[in-house]
Design a protein around this motif. Sequence first.
Motif, PDB file in Angstrom:
ATOM      1  N   ILE A 195       0.868  -1.181   0.000  1.00  0.00           N
ATOM      2  CA  ILE A 195       0.000   0.000   0.000  1.00  0.00           C
ATOM      3  C   ILE A 195       0.904   1.231   0.000  1.00  0.00           C
ATOM      4  O   ILE A 195       1.747   1.389   0.892  1.00  0.00           O
ATOM      5  CB  ILE A 195      -0.921   0.022   1.232  1.00  0.00           C
ATOM      6  N   HIS A 196       0.749   2.085  -0.996  1.00  0.00           N
ATOM      7  CA  HIS A 196       1.569   3.291  -1.110  1.00  0.00           C
ATOM      8  C   HIS A 196       0.688   4.534  -1.241  1.00  0.00           C
ATOM      9  O   HIS A 196      -0.411   4.466  -1.807  1.00  0.00           O
ATOM     10  CB  HIS A 196       2.487   3.235  -2.329  1.00  0.00           C
ATOM     11  N   ALA A 197       1.193   5.629  -0.751  1.00  0.00           N
ATOM     12  CA  ALA A 197       0.643   6.942  -1.063  1.00  0.00           C
ATOM     13  C   ALA A 197       1.565   7.585  -2.091  1.00  0.00           C
ATOM     14  O   ALA A 197       2.786   7.577  -1.915  1.00  0.00           O
ATOM     15  CB  ALA A 197       0.561   7.809   0.185  1.00  0.00           C
ATOM     16  N   VAL A 198       0.999   8.108  -3.166  1.00  0.00           N
ATOM     17  CA  VAL A 198       1.798   8.807  -4.168  1.00  0.00           C
ATOM     18  C   VAL A 198       1.336  10.254  -4.235  1.00  0.00           C
ATOM     19  O   VAL A 198       0.155  10.558  -4.034  1.00  0.00           O
ATOM     20  CB  VAL A 198       1.695   8.134  -5.554  1.00  0.00           C
ATOM     21  N   TYR A 199       2.281  11.147  -4.512  1.00  0.00           N
ATOM     22  CA  TYR A 199       1.972  12.573  -4.479  1.00  0.00           C
ATOM     23  C   TYR A 199       3.074  13.350  -5.171  1.00  0.00           C
ATOM     24  O   TYR A 199       4.208  12.873  -5.326  1.00  0.00           O
ATOM     25  CB  TYR A 199       1.832  13.060  -3.027  1.00  0.00           C
ATOM     26  N   TYR A 200       2.736  14.560  -5.612  1.00  0.00           N
ATOM     27  CA  TYR A 200       3.736  15.495  -6.101  1.00  0.00           C
ATOM     28  C   TYR A 200       4.262  16.281  -4.919  1.00  0.00           C
ATOM     29  O   TYR A 200       3.485  16.746  -4.079  1.00  0.00           O
ATOM     30  CB  TYR A 200       3.133  16.469  -7.125  1.00  0.00           C
ATOM     31  N   ARG A 201       5.560  16.422  -4.847  1.00  0.00           N
ATOM     32  CA  ARG A 201       6.137  17.171  -3.733  1.00  0.00           C
ATOM     33  C   ARG A 201       5.892  18.658  -3.955  1.00  0.00           C
ATOM     34  O   ARG A 201       6.239  19.214  -4.981  1.00  0.00           O
ATOM     35  CB  ARG A 201       7.632  16.905  -3.605  1.00  0.00           C
ATOM     36  N   ASN A 202       5.284  19.288  -2.986  1.00  0.00           N
ATOM     37  CA  ASN A 202       4.960  20.710  -3.069  1.00  0.00           C
ATOM     38  C   ASN A 202       5.043  21.275  -1.661  1.00  0.00           C
ATOM     39  O   ASN A 202       4.309  20.868  -0.772  1.00  0.00           O
ATOM     40  CB  ASN A 202       3.549  20.889  -3.637  1.00  0.00           C
ATOM     41  N   SER A 203       5.938  22.201  -1.445  1.00  0.00           N
ATOM     42  CA  SER A 203       6.192  22.670  -0.082  1.00  0.00           C
ATOM     43  C   SER A 203       4.965  23.319   0.541  1.00  0.00           C
ATOM     44  O   SER A 203       4.790  23.300   1.753  1.00  0.00           O
ATOM     45  CB  SER A 203       7.365  23.667  -0.079  1.00  0.00           C
ATOM     46  N   GLN A 204       4.060  23.901  -0.267  1.00  0.00           N
ATOM     47  CA  GLN A 204       2.872  24.530   0.284  1.00  0.00           C
ATOM     48  C   GLN A 204       1.871  23.503   0.815  1.00  0.00           C
ATOM     49  O   GLN A 204       1.060  23.804   1.655  1.00  0.00           O
ATOM     50  CB  GLN A 204       2.202  25.400  -0.786  1.00  0.00           C
ATOM     51  N   LEU A 205       1.938  22.284   0.292  1.00  0.00           N
ATOM     52  CA  LEU A 205       1.005  21.246   0.710  1.00  0.00           C
ATOM     53  C   LEU A 205       1.650  20.231   1.651  1.00  0.00           C
ATOM     54  O   LEU A 205       0.974  19.390   2.207  1.00  0.00           O
ATOM     55  CB  LEU A 205       0.469  20.501  -0.515  1.00  0.00           C
ATOM     56  N   ALA A 206       2.953  20.316   1.820  1.00  0.00           N
ATOM     57  CA  ALA A 206       3.675  19.256   2.509  1.00  0.00           C
ATOM     58  C   ALA A 206       3.187  19.024   3.927  1.00  0.00           C
ATOM     59  O   ALA A 206       3.133  17.891   4.384  1.00  0.00           O
ATOM     60  CB  ALA A 206       5.166  19.576   2.524  1.00  0.00           C
ATOM     61  N   LEU A 207       2.825  20.077   4.654  1.00  0.00           N
ATOM     62  CA  LEU A 207       2.432  19.911   6.044  1.00  0.00           C
ATOM     63  C   LEU A 207       1.116  19.142   6.146  1.00  0.00           C
ATOM     64  O   LEU A 207       0.985  18.219   6.954  1.00  0.00           O
ATOM     65  CB  LEU A 207       2.294  21.277   6.718  1.00  0.00           C
ATOM     66  N   ARG A 208       0.129  19.475   5.330  1.00  0.00           N
ATOM     67  CA  ARG A 208      -1.135  18.744   5.340  1.00  0.00           C
ATOM     68  C   ARG A 208      -0.922  17.281   4.919  1.00  0.00           C
ATOM     69  O   ARG A 208      -1.484  16.365   5.507  1.00  0.00           O
ATOM     70  CB  ARG A 208      -2.165  19.360   4.395  1.00  0.00           C
ATOM     71  N   ILE A 209      -0.113  17.118   3.877  1.00  0.00           N
ATOM     72  CA  ILE A 209       0.168  15.775   3.394  1.00  0.00           C
ATOM     73  C   ILE A 209       0.868  14.955   4.463  1.00  0.00           C
ATOM     74  O   ILE A 209       0.513  13.816   4.736  1.00  0.00           O
ATOM     75  CB  ILE A 209       1.017  15.839   2.107  1.00  0.00           C
ATOM     76  N   GLN A 210       1.875  15.552   5.082  1.00  0.00           N
ATOM     77  CA  GLN A 210       2.647  14.840   6.096  1.00  0.00           C
ATOM     78  C   GLN A 210       1.769  14.418   7.262  1.00  0.00           C
ATOM     79  O   GLN A 210       1.877  13.290   7.763  1.00  0.00           O
ATOM     80  CB  GLN A 210       3.799  15.723   6.596  1.00  0.00           C
ATOM     81  N   CYS A 211       0.895  15.304   7.705  1.00  0.00           N
ATOM     82  CA  CYS A 211       0.005  14.984   8.833  1.00  0.00           C
ATOM     83  C   CYS A 211      -0.886  13.793   8.507  1.00  0.00           C
ATOM     84  O   CYS A 211      -1.049  12.877   9.330  1.00  0.00           O
ATOM     85  CB  CYS A 211      -0.861  16.198   9.184  1.00  0.00           C
ATOM     86  N   PHE A 212      -1.467  13.801   7.311  1.00  0.00           N
ATOM     87  CA  PHE A 212      -2.359  12.705   6.952  1.00  0.00           C
ATOM     88  C   PHE A 212      -1.599  11.395   6.798  1.00  0.00           C
ATOM     89  O   PHE A 212      -2.054  10.347   7.277  1.00  0.00           O
ATOM     90  CB  PHE A 212      -3.111  13.019   5.662  1.00  0.00           C
ATOM     91  N   LEU A 213      -0.440  11.439   6.130  1.00  0.00           N
ATOM     92  CA  LEU A 213       0.311  10.202   5.909  1.00  0.00           C
ATOM     93  C   LEU A 213       0.783   9.600   7.227  1.00  0.00           C
ATOM     94  O   LEU A 213       0.725   8.376   7.419  1.00  0.00           O
ATOM     95  CB  LEU A 213       1.505  10.474   4.992  1.00  0.00           C
ATOM     96  N   ASP A 214       1.269  10.438   8.143  1.00  0.00           N
ATOM     97  CA  ASP A 214       1.697   9.926   9.447  1.00  0.00           C
ATOM     98  C   ASP A 214       0.529   9.297  10.188  1.00  0.00           C
ATOM     99  O   ASP A 214       0.670   8.236  10.813  1.00  0.00           O
ATOM    100  CB  ASP A 214       2.287  11.058  10.291  1.00  0.00           C
TER     101      ASP A 214
END
Length: 298
Positions: A268-287
């Motif tokens: 099971i993987h999460a895939v995403y484009y790295r974007n510093s403006q979205l990174a915090l929201r993305i990081q919170c959800f993935l963790d």
Amino acid sequence: MKARSDELQVFVSVIECGSISAAAEQIGQTPSAISRTLSRLESKLDTTLINRTTRRMDLTEEGRFFFERAKQILAQMDELEEHLSLRHQTPSGRLRINAASPFMLHAIVPWIGEFRQLYPEIQLELNTNDLIIDLLEQSTDIAIRIGDLADSTLHARSLGCSPLNILASPEYLARHGTPTDVDSLAGHVLLGFTQTETLNHWPLRHSEGDRLLIQPGLSASSGETLRELALAGEGIVCLSHFMTHEDIRSGRLQVILTEANNGYRQPIHAVYYRNSQLALRIQCFLDFIQKKLAIYSV
């Protein structure tokens, strides 16, 4: 003159997106502005990075070398900014997540209430699609992919894995008997997928290998449909643990042929484009979701 970070970002985006127009949409600039930035960068470096025609773009040897180093530099800059911002920011804004319907229903939706309590300023948008989508076209921040990943320019993070089980309802087994070995499946109704042939390879050891290609007696395009058919006693199915663990726990479905199962686990993987403006929201959800998915990796 030295190359600037914004010029590196434009160059990397063009290569990852595959075209100037797609990169312009992602970055929020006009195609002509992107072209001027590329020309300026090549002028500063005194070399050609991309051979461009009206129909295609090809990296030169120098361009391939520069692309790999530029990605590393930008990743290091993003990581530094993210670590600093984590001390001061509150995760907020819209977060668009895409997953196949069964995964969304069984592995994400049950945890959404807890996630929203932890991060009330994140506005979630949950979309389902059983086919692989283009993240840019669908304006998606995170897509969850089940199974082995194909080569991709996307960033991927492993969220765990989920076993595949061979299952049937107690009612079906009472009517038709419980298969005692792989060969005895020939006398049963097998539930399988209509479109993706690889999903009809069951993780069963037999005389000719450790995967069994089945011929479904009843097919469906969705794993959730197959689950409902199995619950209704229509046949034997092979499904991932993340979508059937509650059925197994409650006795609605029974695991069979455990000794023949080769133990394969679906990544099971999460895939995403790295974007510093979205990174915090993305990081919170993935963790958050990675911790929750641990219960399915039995």
